[in-house]
Motif scaffolding. Structure first.
Motif, PDB file in Angstrom:
ATOM      1  N   ASP A  20       0.828  -1.208   0.000  1.00 28.49           N
ATOM      2  CA  ASP A  20       0.000   0.000   0.000  1.00 28.49           C
ATOM      3  C   ASP A  20       0.864   1.261   0.000  1.00 28.49           C
ATOM      4  O   ASP A  20       0.592   2.218  -0.728  1.00 28.49           O
ATOM      5  CB  ASP A  20      -0.932  -0.023   1.214  1.00 28.49           C
ATOM      6  N   TRP A  23       2.294   1.730  -3.420  1.00 28.98           N
ATOM      7  CA  TRP A  23       1.259   2.136  -4.366  1.00 28.98           C
ATOM      8  C   TRP A  23       1.005   3.645  -4.252  1.00 28.98           C
ATOM      9  O   TRP A  23       0.810   4.330  -5.254  1.00 28.98           O
ATOM     10  CB  TRP A  23      -0.009   1.344  -4.102  1.00 28.98           C
ATOM     11  N   HIS A  29      -1.403   7.033 -11.078  1.00 31.26           N
ATOM     12  CA  HIS A  29      -1.745   5.609 -11.096  1.00 31.26           C
ATOM     13  C   HIS A  29      -2.165   5.201 -12.505  1.00 31.26           C
ATOM     14  O   HIS A  29      -2.912   5.930 -13.160  1.00 31.26           O
ATOM     15  CB  HIS A  29      -2.867   5.303 -10.100  1.00 31.26           C
ATOM     16  N   LEU A  89      -3.530  -5.314  -4.896  1.00 31.45           N
ATOM     17  CA  LEU A  89      -2.248  -4.642  -5.096  1.00 31.45           C
ATOM     18  C   LEU A  89      -1.194  -5.599  -5.650  1.00 31.45           C
ATOM     19  O   LEU A  89      -0.391  -5.216  -6.511  1.00 31.45           O
ATOM     20  CB  LEU A  89      -1.764  -4.004  -3.794  1.00 31.45           C
ATOM     21  N   PHE A  93       0.805  -4.886  -9.121  1.00 36.17           N
ATOM     22  CA  PHE A  93       2.266  -4.858  -9.209  1.00 36.17           C
ATOM     23  C   PHE A  93       2.792  -5.949 -10.145  1.00 36.17           C
ATOM     24  O   PHE A  93       3.780  -5.751 -10.847  1.00 36.17           O
ATOM     25  CB  PHE A  93       2.914  -4.962  -7.832  1.00 36.17           C
TER      26      PHE A  93
END
Length: 138
Positions: A20, A23, A29, A89, A93
């Motif tokens: 997190d 991110w 994003h 997530l 990734f």
């Protein structure tokens, strides 16, 4: 990271808070499309005694799986437990690492950081376990 399998293992074993944090470091994003929103389910776990014994059914384990498409590249994840954010997530990734996008160096740095933290965590566990080792040869 040499293979996708190793990378997926690293992402699944990493601390969700670390994923997190990384991110949130992104300036922009990437656009993503859910191909499979995080789903909680169970898998059968098999075991083997002493590496040479017969396989036996150990039981079931809760897992969360997810797949996303980031800029046309699919990413997948399977994580232990019920943490949907962790699964999402990890899949993002994975997709970013598979793409040839502008974030390549950033993803490599993130994966290296996650690996270093996982190695330190494992080393700490081994050190704690070694404090209780009994030497019967004395």
């Amino acid at each position: 990271m040499t293979t996708r399998s190793e990378r997926m293992t690293l992402l699944a074993a990493s601390d969700p808070a670390e994923l997190d944090k990384h991110w949130k470091e992104f300036d922009r994003h990437p656009s993503l499309k859910w191909t499979r929103r995080p789903q909680v389910g169970a898998i059968a776990v098999r075991g083997r005694a002493s590496r040479t014994g017969s396989l036996f059914e150990l039981g079931e384990m809760t897992v969360t799986r997810c797949s996303v498409e980031v800029d046309g590249v699919r990413g997948y994840s399977y994580v232990a437990g019920r943490n949907k954010r962790h699964a999402a997530l990890a899949a993002v990734f994975d997709a970013l690492a598979e793409s040839d996008g502008l974030n390549r160096s950033q993803i490599e740095r993130i994966l290296a950081d996650l690996q270093a933290k996982l190695d330190r965590r494992r080393a700490g566990k081994i050190a704690r376990a070694n404090t209780s080792v009994v030497d019967l040869q004395e």
